[in-house]
Design a protein around this motif. Structure first.
Motif, PDB file in Angstrom:
ATOM      1  N   TYR A   1      27.106   1.124  39.978  1.00  0.00           N
ATOM      2  CA  TYR A   1      26.522   1.583  38.716  1.00  0.00           C
ATOM      3  C   TYR A   1      26.351   0.427  37.736  1.00  0.00           C
ATOM      4  CZ  TYR A   1      31.003   1.431  36.202  1.00  0.00           C
ATOM      5  OH  TYR A   1      32.164   1.009  35.598  1.00  0.00           O
ATOM      6  N   GLN A   2      27.293  -0.541  37.755  1.00  0.00           N
ATOM      7  CA  GLN A   2      27.209  -1.686  36.853  1.00  0.00           C
ATOM      8  C   GLN A   2      26.045  -2.584  37.244  1.00  0.00           C
ATOM      9  OE1 GLN A   2      29.427  -2.375  34.015  1.00  0.00           O
ATOM     10  NE2 GLN A   2      27.485  -3.452  33.680  1.00  0.00           N
ATOM     11  N   ARG A   3      25.821  -2.742  38.540  1.00  0.00           N
ATOM     12  CA  ARG A   3      24.701  -3.575  38.993  1.00  0.00           C
ATOM     13  C   ARG A   3      23.360  -2.947  38.603  1.00  0.00           C
ATOM     14  NH1 ARG A   3      27.646  -3.673  43.899  1.00  0.00           N
ATOM     15  NH2 ARG A   3      25.908  -2.659  45.006  1.00  0.00           N
ATOM     16  N   ILE A   4      23.284  -1.629  38.690  1.00  0.00           N
ATOM     17  CA  ILE A   4      22.056  -0.941  38.266  1.00  0.00           C
ATOM     18  C   ILE A   4      21.862  -1.084  36.764  1.00  0.00           C
ATOM     19  CG2 ILE A   4      20.909   1.301  38.092  1.00  0.00           C
ATOM     20  CD1 ILE A   4      22.350   2.079  40.697  1.00  0.00           C
ATOM     21  N   ALA A   5      22.941  -0.942  36.009  1.00  0.00           N
ATOM     22  CA  ALA A   5      22.855  -1.121  34.552  1.00  0.00           C
ATOM     23  C   ALA A   5      22.411  -2.540  34.208  1.00  0.00           C
ATOM     24  CB  ALA A   5      24.210  -0.817  33.904  1.00  0.00           C
TER      25      ALA A   5
ATOM     26  N   LEU B   1      20.523  -4.486  35.986  1.00  0.00           N
ATOM     27  CA  LEU B   1      19.100  -4.603  36.293  1.00  0.00           C
ATOM     28  C   LEU B   1      18.252  -3.960  35.205  1.00  0.00           C
ATOM     29  CD1 LEU B   1      16.733  -5.271  38.176  1.00  0.00           C
ATOM     30  CD2 LEU B   1      17.159  -3.089  39.337  1.00  0.00           C
ATOM     31  N   LEU B   2      18.620  -2.751  34.787  1.00  0.00           N
ATOM     32  CA  LEU B   2      17.863  -2.067  33.736  1.00  0.00           C
ATOM     33  C   LEU B   2      17.918  -2.843  32.426  1.00  0.00           C
ATOM     34  CD1 LEU B   2      18.911   1.628  34.450  1.00  0.00           C
ATOM     35  CD2 LEU B   2      16.677   0.591  34.873  1.00  0.00           C
ATOM     36  N   ARG B   3      19.090  -3.396  32.122  1.00  0.00           N
ATOM     37  CA  ARG B   3      19.226  -4.188  30.897  1.00  0.00           C
ATOM     38  C   ARG B   3      18.281  -5.393  30.925  1.00  0.00           C
ATOM     39  NH1 ARG B   3      23.790  -5.943  31.732  1.00  0.00           N
ATOM     40  NH2 ARG B   3      25.029  -4.177  30.947  1.00  0.00           N
ATOM     41  N   GLU B   4      18.241  -6.068  32.050  1.00  0.00           N
ATOM     42  CA  GLU B   4      17.337  -7.217  32.185  1.00  0.00           C
ATOM     43  C   GLU B   4      15.877  -6.794  32.032  1.00  0.00           C
ATOM     44  OE1 GLU B   4      18.223  -8.936  35.947  1.00  0.00           O
ATOM     45  OE2 GLU B   4      20.276  -9.518  35.402  1.00  0.00           O
ATOM     46  N   GLU B   5      15.529  -5.641  32.589  1.00  0.00           N
ATOM     47  CA  GLU B   5      14.146  -5.160  32.478  1.00  0.00           C
ATOM     48  C   GLU B   5      13.797  -4.810  31.041  1.00  0.00           C
ATOM     49  OE1 GLU B   5      13.519  -3.275  36.959  1.00  0.00           O
ATOM     50  OE2 GLU B   5      13.995  -1.942  35.270  1.00  0.00           O
ATOM     51  N   ILE B   6      14.750  -4.211  30.322  1.00  0.00           N
ATOM     52  CA  ILE B   6      14.508  -3.885  28.909  1.00  0.00           C
ATOM     53  C   ILE B   6      14.300  -5.161  28.105  1.00  0.00           C
ATOM     54  CG2 ILE B   6      15.593  -2.964  26.814  1.00  0.00           C
ATOM     55  CD1 ILE B   6      16.950  -0.852  28.625  1.00  0.00           C
ATOM     56  N   ARG B   7      15.159  -6.144  28.311  1.00  0.00           N
ATOM     57  CA  ARG B   7      15.054  -7.399  27.556  1.00  0.00           C
ATOM     58  C   ARG B   7      13.806  -8.185  27.922  1.00  0.00           C
ATOM     59  NH1 ARG B   7      21.538  -9.010  27.832  1.00  0.00           N
ATOM     60  NH2 ARG B   7      22.175  -7.585  26.155  1.00  0.00           N
TER      61      ARG B   7
ATOM     62  N   GLN C   1      24.872   5.504  31.308  1.00  0.00           N
ATOM     63  CA  GLN C   1      25.898   5.602  30.269  1.00  0.00           C
ATOM     64  C   GLN C   1      26.335   4.225  29.787  1.00  0.00           C
ATOM     65  OE1 GLN C   1      26.799   8.358  28.702  1.00  0.00           O
ATOM     66  NE2 GLN C   1      27.990   7.031  27.334  1.00  0.00           N
ATOM     67  N   VAL C   2      26.320   3.230  30.668  1.00  0.00           N
ATOM     68  CA  VAL C   2      26.630   1.857  30.248  1.00  0.00           C
ATOM     69  C   VAL C   2      25.655   1.413  29.168  1.00  0.00           C
ATOM     70  CG1 VAL C   2      26.660  -0.564  30.982  1.00  0.00           C
ATOM     71  CG2 VAL C   2      27.701   1.187  32.430  1.00  0.00           C
ATOM     72  N   LEU C   3      24.370   1.706  29.353  1.00  0.00           N
ATOM     73  CA  LEU C   3      23.351   1.297  28.383  1.00  0.00           C
ATOM     74  C   LEU C   3      23.440   2.112  27.099  1.00  0.00           C
ATOM     75  CD1 LEU C   3      20.275   0.786  30.749  1.00  0.00           C
ATOM     76  CD2 LEU C   3      22.082  -0.831  30.116  1.00  0.00           C
ATOM     77  N   VAL C   4      23.847   3.397  27.219  1.00  0.00           N
ATOM     78  CA  VAL C   4      24.069   4.204  26.021  1.00  0.00           C
ATOM     79  C   VAL C   4      25.204   3.597  25.201  1.00  0.00           C
ATOM     80  CG1 VAL C   4      24.865   6.446  25.162  1.00  0.00           C
ATOM     81  CG2 VAL C   4      23.174   6.345  27.005  1.00  0.00           C
ATOM     82  N   THR C   5      26.286   3.215  25.870  1.00  0.00           N
ATOM     83  CA  THR C   5      27.429   2.612  25.185  1.00  0.00           C
ATOM     84  C   THR C   5      27.048   1.317  24.486  1.00  0.00           C
ATOM     85  OG1 THR C   5      28.949   3.597  26.798  1.00  0.00           O
ATOM     86  CG2 THR C   5      29.783   1.735  25.510  1.00  0.00           C
ATOM     87  N   GLU C   6      26.116   0.567  25.078  1.00  0.00           N
ATOM     88  CA  GLU C   6      25.648  -0.688  24.486  1.00  0.00           C
ATOM     89  C   GLU C   6      24.568  -0.468  23.434  1.00  0.00           C
ATOM     90  OE1 GLU C   6      24.332  -2.993  27.804  1.00  0.00           O
ATOM     91  OE2 GLU C   6      26.372  -3.332  28.569  1.00  0.00           O
TER      92      GLU C   6
END
Length: 269
Positions: free
Chosen positions: A7-11, A13-19, A51-56
């Motif tokens: 789940y952290q690896r997916i988060a 990846l999504l974080r990098e795509e958002i940035r 949820q990791v991205l929601v927390t951030e």
């Protein structure tokens, strides 16, 4: 992706795509089911990644729209603007003025009710504990994103005498309504603190529990009594409160010096 739980690896990846701009502010991320299918993982793993991205505070969840990318701009509110005696007349309140200046689309969810004063509210208003007070609640949105939560308390007799006990929003704002009915506020006391969001606040504002909020309490009074106590809560990393004190000429110099971005209500993150 780096080593670690799936789940952290997916988060990551999504974080990098958002940035990187693949997902712009307001864009909807894949649903939990869609993400699970794309990544070949369980829905629980996909949910934990989101949820990791929601927390951030990179995204928030909206019941009817899914997971939405947050706007990362910091909004500046000049909190002395709406109590300036020379503020121009308008058919909208200060939140809409701030939003429009920042080129954002404002919206609100409003409710009002009479309720017994808590010990804290009674102290703010100078009324007996458990006496009836009017609570006007507004959840404010920018571009459909939950932005702030404001609750204003008024003594019952004052609310009824000035018509702010209406069950509807007052477009011009209650400060103007009070002034028009002979209760112009002449003094204010502001207290601002930063603290973690409660579970209830996290749900209302669409943030992770423990997110740092700005908790801004303003108590207003006329020459005879306290007229209101307004508590405004917003995400600390997305908001900046500024005060402008002095005459118009000096304030104009400050604004011109700070530049166009600040006049539009936006500052760098």
């Amino acid at each position: 992706m780096a080593d670690g739980p799936t789940y952290q690896r997916i988060a990551d990846l999504l974080r990098e795509e958002i940035r990187a701009g693949k997902w712009n502010p307001g864009a909807r991320l894949p649903s939990h089911a869609e993400l699970a299918d794309q990544m070949q993982v369980s829905i629980t793993t996909a949910r934990n990644a989101i949820q990791v991205l929601v927390t951030e505070n990179l995204v928030y969840t909206a019941t009817s729209r899914g997971t939405i990318v947050r706007n990362q701009e910091v909004l500046e509110s000049v909190v002395t603007d709406h109590i300036r005696p020379d503020r121009p007349r308008a058919a909208h309140d200060i939140f809409e003025e701030i939003a429009r200046a920042a080129n954002r689309e404002p919206a609100k969810e409003f409710s009002a009710r009479m309720e017994p004063a808590s010990a804290e509210v009674a102290q703010w208003l100078g009324v007996p504990e458990k006496s009836w007070v009017l609570a006007r609640t507004v959840v404010q949105y920018l571009d459909n994103e939950p932005w702030s939560w404001e609750v204003s308390f008024y003594p019952r007799d004052l609310a009824e005498a000035t018509g702010i006990d209406s069950p509807h929003d007052i477009p011009e704002g209650t400060t103007r309504r009070l002034a028009d009915r002979g209760h112009a506020e002449t003094a204010h006391r502001d207290t601002v603190c930063a603290r973690p969001a409660t579970a209830e606040e996290a749900v209302v504002l669409g943030v992770g529990a423990g997110t740092i909020l700005l908790d801004h309490l303003r108590i207003g009074a006329d020459h005879g009594r306290v007229t209101r106590a307004t508590r405004h809560r917003s995400i600390a990393t997305r908001n900046r409160l500024s005060y402008e004190i002095g005459d118009d000429e000096g304030i104009a110099v400050i604004r011109d010096t700070l530049g166009a971005a600040y006049r539009r209500g936006i500052c760098p993150p």
